[in-house]
Design a protein around this motif. Sequence first.
Motif, mmCIF file in Angstrom:
data_model
loop_
_atom_site.group_PDB
_atom_site.id
_atom_site.type_symbol
_atom_site.label_atom_id
_atom_site.label_comp_id
_atom_site.label_asym_id
_atom_site.label_seq_id
_atom_site.Cartn_x
_atom_site.Cartn_y
_atom_site.Cartn_z
ATOM 1 N N ALA A 33 -12.756 -26.526 -4.593
ATOM 2 C CA ALA A 33 -11.861 -27.679 -4.699
ATOM 3 C C ALA A 33 -11.432 -28.147 -3.315
ATOM 4 C CB ALA A 33 -10.632 -27.322 -5.529
ATOM 5 N N SER B 218 -8.814 -31.188 -1.389
ATOM 6 C CA SER B 218 -7.848 -32.277 -1.535
ATOM 7 C C SER B 218 -7.608 -32.893 -0.167
ATOM 8 C CB SER B 218 -6.555 -31.745 -2.139
ATOM 9 O OG SER B 218 -5.596 -32.768 -2.166
ATOM 10 N N THR B 219 -8.259 -34.016 0.088
ATOM 11 C CA THR B 219 -8.187 -34.620 1.420
ATOM 12 C C THR B 219 -8.154 -36.134 1.307
ATOM 13 O OG1 THR B 219 -9.431 -34.990 3.475
ATOM 14 C CG2 THR B 219 -10.726 -34.461 1.531
ATOM 15 N N ASP C 150 -15.429 -28.687 3.471
ATOM 16 C CA ASP C 150 -15.554 -27.562 2.532
ATOM 17 C C ASP C 150 -16.914 -26.877 2.630
ATOM 18 O OD1 ASP C 150 -16.297 -30.212 1.088
ATOM 19 O OD2 ASP C 150 -17.313 -28.676 -0.089
ATOM 20 N N SER D 46 -7.739 -40.595 -10.884
ATOM 21 C CA SER D 46 -8.653 -40.141 -9.841
ATOM 22 C C SER D 46 -8.982 -38.646 -9.912
ATOM 23 C CB SER D 46 -8.120 -40.529 -8.460
ATOM 24 O OG SER D 46 -6.781 -40.175 -8.348
ATOM 25 N N THR D 47 -8.352 -37.874 -10.802
ATOM 26 C CA THR D 47 -8.745 -36.462 -10.909
ATOM 27 C C THR D 47 -9.976 -36.338 -11.806
ATOM 28 O OG1 THR D 47 -7.485 -35.954 -12.910
ATOM 29 C CG2 THR D 47 -6.294 -35.829 -10.807
ATOM 30 N N ARG E 80 -14.986 -36.905 0.076
ATOM 31 C CA ARG E 80 -13.804 -36.125 -0.294
ATOM 32 C C ARG E 80 -14.093 -35.083 -1.379
ATOM 33 N NH1 ARG E 80 -9.506 -41.241 -0.560
ATOM 34 N NH2 ARG E 80 -9.480 -41.659 1.691
ATOM 35 N N THR E 81 -15.328 -35.060 -1.854
ATOM 36 C CA THR E 81 -15.734 -34.192 -2.969
ATOM 37 C C THR E 81 -16.218 -32.843 -2.452
ATOM 38 O OG1 THR E 81 -16.788 -36.266 -3.607
ATOM 39 C CG2 THR E 81 -17.083 -34.395 -5.090
ATOM 40 N N GLN F 24 -7.948 -32.403 6.805
ATOM 41 C CA GLN F 24 -7.375 -31.823 5.588
ATOM 42 C C GLN F 24 -8.396 -31.020 4.781
ATOM 43 O OE1 GLN F 24 -5.747 -35.374 3.742
ATOM 44 N NE2 GLN F 24 -3.750 -35.101 4.746
#
Lengths: 313, 313
Positions: free
Chosen positions: A208, A210-211, A195, A103-104, A219-220, A191
């Motif tokens: 970046a 991370s949520t 952004d 998933s990264t 989530r991007t 979380q």
Amino acid sequence: MTSSAEKAQLLTPAAVQAAYSLIQPYVHRTPLLTCKTLDTIASTPQTPEALVGTPFEGNHAQALALAASTLNVPAYIVMPSISTPSKIAGTRSHGAEVIFSGSTSVEREAVVAEIQAKTNAILVPPYDDFNIICGQGTTALELEAQYTEQAGTKTLGAVITPIGGGGLNAGVATYFSDKQTKVFGAEPSFQGADDCRRGLLAGKRVEAVSTLTIGDGLRTPVGVLNWEVISNKKKVEGVYAVTEEQIKAAMRLVLERMKVFVEPSAVVGLAVCLFDEDFRRLVEQEGGDQGWDVAIVFSGGNTTVEAIGKLFG
Amino acid sequence: MTSSAEKAQLLTPAAVQAAYSLIQPYVHRTPLLTCKTLDTIASTPQTPEALVGTPFEGNHAQALALAASTLNVPAYIVMPSISTPSKIAGTRSHGAEVIFSGSTSVEREAVVAEIQAKTNAILVPPYDDFNIICGQGTTALELEAQYTEQAGTKTLGAVITPIGGGGLNAGVATYFSDKQTKVFGAEPSFQGADDCRRGLLAGKRVEAVSTLTIGDGLRTPVGVLNWEVISNKKKVEGVYAVTEEQIKAAMRLVLERMKVFVEPSAVVGLAVCLFDEDFRRLVEQEGGDQGWDVAIVFSGGNTTVEAIGKLFG
């Protein structure tokens, strides 16, 4: 090489129009829906007189699979192995080959490179791309056409869309950039998923995130080219964030009252309209005596009955 | 006193038209939706070329509450105390007073009589009534108008609706009775919920039903006046029954692929189109070379996210 800022200059309403002419014969016209119950809830005395929503079915994988099947060429879709079953099934149903990765982004890009080496396939990026932005901007064009059919000469006051990578919001903002209709964005706050909103406050794109927000389509971090558009105050008026509980409350209303099947990511814009006091005050001020019609883009509906059960169980 | 057979004579397309003229300014125009995925599933080589569905939001209690609030008169709605929370909330949201009763007709009628004695309220029966049938028949009128907008000069081949008390099916059949479009009905088969289908086979209306089918809007036997219409072969071509598992499979498709939020009762017609081999053969024969477009009425969407979770958990 053209810089993002230069490319952003080329993102014009005409570019969105051109994209629409290309795809129109092949795409489902997403209906513009209205809902009296949601109007009533949103329209306490100080708020807009009507609220309209557009369910938007596509996610990138499914759109790409459909395009490939229309062109009769093979499609290879790289998806994280933790993707929801409905996204996988939806993509496969259009005939694409689904290939799983970690998933990264590093893991994903490695798999993509391997496929390209083997097949000479062209990479179609999911959001941070001129053509993708124009394509997603056609949402605005369909929305405006249907609004005019229903509302006559009245001008649509505002549109609010979810922001993940930002392609949809940038595209919609591009289309409305020479018009009266104002564009807003919405994100989950959980979380740090907001952004874009945080980047705007800091004057610098957040690179970046991370949520694990329930809005899993969001989530991007916002893409580079999309940031050029969204951080332009003349194109996007403001970005707001909502909590997980607000997303769930908005989702329940859409499912149970509006009868439209949506995933959590879809309803962040509605949650802003219902729960964000700053946004509501703004609408009240800008709308004046006549009030504003606020259109809400729902994107998308990629979830399952099991996931709904888990979310509300 | 007019007999049911005589009353049935007065159920004409013009009566439905008149009902529509009355209610049109006050009701939401339910959109006619199409879904490529469902078309594909239903259209294996021998089956119709397109499939269209109309989500139909009203149940009687909510319609009555809305009508009363439009007229600015009080409404008292008697509901079994085991009613689903969304039905109760939906009814209350239109400003009606909800009064609970036991779930048998005797218990219900006792509560109704008490309210009438206290308030002089007029009783509006839920389905077995001339005006209710005409009102529900306006579904057909909206459907036909929107079909024509989309399909041009082509004639709609058939319509299929759920049958509980039978008001909706009788109304739709009334409207189409002087037209080419054929009308069909659909019921759950679980624990004898297919009382209409069984009655047609036996040549006699089934007067009582006791079933706990998941299609909880369809647990009622067909009403006397509705039976007059539905048992007339010139008006209703046939009635089919589907299993609980078929209902769930159809429901999952509508929710996840068509993105429309429906209750189990809504999708019995779709389940017939997808799973009943007799019906599919009939469509193949009747449709001929050109094929038929079959419209499916979805009624209704009165369920909750919790109920969905329970059903598929």
